[in-house]
Motif scaffolding. Structure first.
Motif, mmCIF file in Angstrom:
data_model
loop_
_atom_site.group_PDB
_atom_site.id
_atom_site.type_symbol
_atom_site.label_atom_id
_atom_site.label_comp_id
_atom_site.label_asym_id
_atom_site.label_seq_id
_atom_site.Cartn_x
_atom_site.Cartn_y
_atom_site.Cartn_z
ATOM 1 N N ALA A 30 38.528 36.297 38.600
ATOM 2 C CA ALA A 30 39.390 37.472 38.585
ATOM 3 C C ALA A 30 40.809 37.017 38.935
ATOM 4 O O ALA A 30 40.990 36.097 39.738
ATOM 5 C CB ALA A 30 38.906 38.504 39.599
ATOM 6 N N ASN A 32 45.098 38.480 39.506
ATOM 7 C CA ASN A 32 45.933 39.660 39.670
ATOM 8 C C ASN A 32 47.396 39.279 39.829
ATOM 9 O O ASN A 32 47.732 38.100 39.975
ATOM 10 C CB ASN A 32 45.458 40.507 40.855
ATOM 11 C CG ASN A 32 45.662 39.818 42.195
ATOM 12 O OD1 ASN A 32 46.035 38.639 42.277
ATOM 13 N ND2 ASN A 32 45.403 40.539 43.269
ATOM 14 N N HIS A 90 45.509 43.364 36.733
ATOM 15 C CA HIS A 90 44.233 42.804 37.170
ATOM 16 C C HIS A 90 43.417 42.388 35.945
ATOM 17 O O HIS A 90 43.455 43.059 34.913
ATOM 18 C CB HIS A 90 43.467 43.871 37.966
ATOM 19 C CG HIS A 90 42.264 43.353 38.685
ATOM 20 N ND1 HIS A 90 42.289 42.984 40.014
ATOM 21 C CD2 HIS A 90 40.982 43.155 38.271
ATOM 22 C CE1 HIS A 90 41.079 42.578 40.384
ATOM 23 N NE2 HIS A 90 40.273 42.671 39.343
ATOM 24 N N ASN A 92 39.352 41.151 35.294
ATOM 25 C CA ASN A 92 38.060 40.963 35.945
ATOM 26 C C ASN A 92 37.487 39.573 35.700
ATOM 27 O O ASN A 92 37.863 38.878 34.753
ATOM 28 C CB ASN A 92 37.065 42.028 35.464
ATOM 29 C CG ASN A 92 37.366 43.400 36.022
ATOM 30 O OD1 ASN A 92 37.776 43.538 37.176
ATOM 31 N ND2 ASN A 92 37.176 44.440 35.210
ATOM 32 N N GLU A 93 36.553 39.202 36.557
ATOM 33 C CA GLU A 93 35.928 37.880 36.454
ATOM 34 C C GLU A 93 35.116 37.739 35.176
ATOM 35 O O GLU A 93 35.190 36.716 34.489
ATOM 36 C CB GLU A 93 35.038 37.644 37.677
ATOM 37 C CG GLU A 93 34.332 36.299 37.683
ATOM 38 C CD GLU A 93 33.505 36.090 38.939
ATOM 39 O OE1 GLU A 93 32.825 35.052 39.016
ATOM 40 O OE2 GLU A 93 33.526 36.968 39.830
ATOM 41 N N ARG A 94 34.348 38.779 34.843
ATOM 42 C CA ARG A 94 33.498 38.719 33.649
ATOM 43 C C ARG A 94 34.267 39.194 32.422
ATOM 44 O O ARG A 94 34.963 40.209 32.450
ATOM 45 C CB ARG A 94 32.240 39.574 33.823
ATOM 46 C CG ARG A 94 31.277 39.083 34.873
ATOM 47 C CD ARG A 94 29.854 39.602 34.629
ATOM 48 N NE ARG A 94 29.790 40.881 33.938
ATOM 49 C CZ ARG A 94 29.786 42.065 34.548
ATOM 50 N NH1 ARG A 94 29.872 42.133 35.870
ATOM 51 N NH2 ARG A 94 29.704 43.177 33.849
ATOM 52 N N ASP A 97 33.657 42.816 31.372
ATOM 53 C CA ASP A 97 33.783 43.833 32.421
ATOM 54 C C ASP A 97 35.089 44.598 32.252
ATOM 55 O O ASP A 97 36.173 44.051 32.463
ATOM 56 C CB ASP A 97 33.733 43.165 33.799
ATOM 57 C CG ASP A 97 33.721 44.177 34.948
ATOM 58 O OD1 ASP A 97 33.789 45.392 34.670
ATOM 59 O OD2 ASP A 97 33.649 43.745 36.112
ATOM 60 N N GLU A 99 35.572 47.620 33.804
ATOM 61 C CA GLU A 99 35.628 48.614 34.871
ATOM 62 C C GLU A 99 36.725 48.269 35.875
ATOM 63 O O GLU A 99 36.945 47.102 36.199
ATOM 64 C CB GLU A 99 34.284 48.682 35.601
ATOM 65 C CG GLU A 99 33.130 49.183 34.742
ATOM 66 C CD GLU A 99 33.332 50.627 34.295
ATOM 67 O OE1 GLU A 99 33.790 51.434 35.128
ATOM 68 O OE2 GLU A 99 33.039 50.927 33.127
ATOM 69 N N GLY A 101 37.644 47.948 39.371
ATOM 70 C CA GLY A 101 36.894 47.801 40.617
ATOM 71 C C GLY A 101 37.643 48.277 41.843
ATOM 72 O O GLY A 101 38.838 48.608 41.795
ATOM 73 N N ALA A 104 40.857 46.237 42.955
ATOM 74 C CA ALA A 104 42.045 46.581 42.169
ATOM 75 C C ALA A 104 42.621 47.923 42.611
ATOM 76 O O ALA A 104 43.845 48.089 42.736
ATOM 77 C CB ALA A 104 41.691 46.618 40.684
ATOM 78 N N LEU A 122 44.865 46.777 33.370
ATOM 79 C CA LEU A 122 43.632 45.983 33.368
ATOM 80 C C LEU A 122 43.499 45.303 32.009
ATOM 81 O O LEU A 122 43.522 45.962 30.962
ATOM 82 C CB LEU A 122 42.422 46.891 33.626
ATOM 83 C CG LEU A 122 41.052 46.211 33.679
ATOM 84 C CD1 LEU A 122 40.945 45.299 34.897
ATOM 85 C CD2 LEU A 122 39.933 47.263 33.706
#
Length: 207
Positions: A30, A32, A90, A92-94, A97, A99, A101, A104, A122
């Protein structure tokens, strides 16, 4: 007062490309960063102009002390240019993904304390895959704005009009940078804390 539906956002090419390249450099983590800009036309047709972005982290993302240190240095530097923190980005790691989180949201809330019309971006990897299409002119990002009472809300069908690229050809330039692996040269605040000779302002990135 939150970002609201009436506030529009415009992101400059450099700020946009920098945040995407940051995410691409750390594809399995992830990442940011902060968005810097200015608030224009407060009385009528308000616009937040995002002029720059600062890559923050690719490891200890949720640590507020590190964020506070970064905020102080970043605000001191950009105040000279008439810019302030106006948002947060941001990734995400995946890869799959999409969403928003809690980490964030919490950091976005922290930015909200400084600026009443924040935007949270995002990275949308599905949109990133369409960069090769020359007709693609919308940012490869999901857009969230904050309502003072309801928290963070994703922009709906009007997202493409709420956030626009200042330079219409920005995605073509980004595509070229991705293909030449320009992302290898991005420096974030984590890198700077590990080695202070590395400049988090990335002054040579677009040379």
């Amino acid at each position: 007062m939150g970002g609201g539906d009436s506030t529009k956002y415009e992101i400059g090419q450099g700020a946009y490309i920098k945040l995407v390249l940051h995410a691409l450099k750390h594809r399995t983590s992830a990442v940011n960063g902060l968005l810097l800009g200015r608030f224009l036309n407060a009385d009528k047709d308000p616009v937040v102009e995002i002029a720059d972005s600062v890559p923050l982290s690719h490891s200890q993302i949720g640590l507020l002390p590190t964020l506070e240190i970064a905020l102080i240095q970043i605000e001191e530097h950009f105040a000279k240019e008439g810019l302030s923190v106006v948002g947060y980005y941001h990734a995400n790691e995946r890869y799959d993904d999409l969403e928003l989180g809690n980490v964030a949201k919490k950091i976005g809330d922290h930015v909200f304390r400084y600026f009443p019309h924040p935007i949270l971006l995002l990275l949308d990897n599905k949109k990133l895959e369409t960069l090769s299409k020359k007709s693609e002119r919308s940012p490869v990002l999901q857009i969230y704005t904050r309502d003072a009472s309801k928290g963070w809300r994703q922009s709906g069908s009007d997202a493409s009009s709420q956030l626009t690229l200042k330079e219409p050809s920005a995605n073509l330039v980004l595509s070229d940078y991705v293909s030449t692996e320009k992302w290898q040269h991005i420096v974030d605040f984590d890198d700077h804390l590990d080695d202070i000779s590395k400049d988090w302002l990335n002054p040579d990135l677009f040379k």
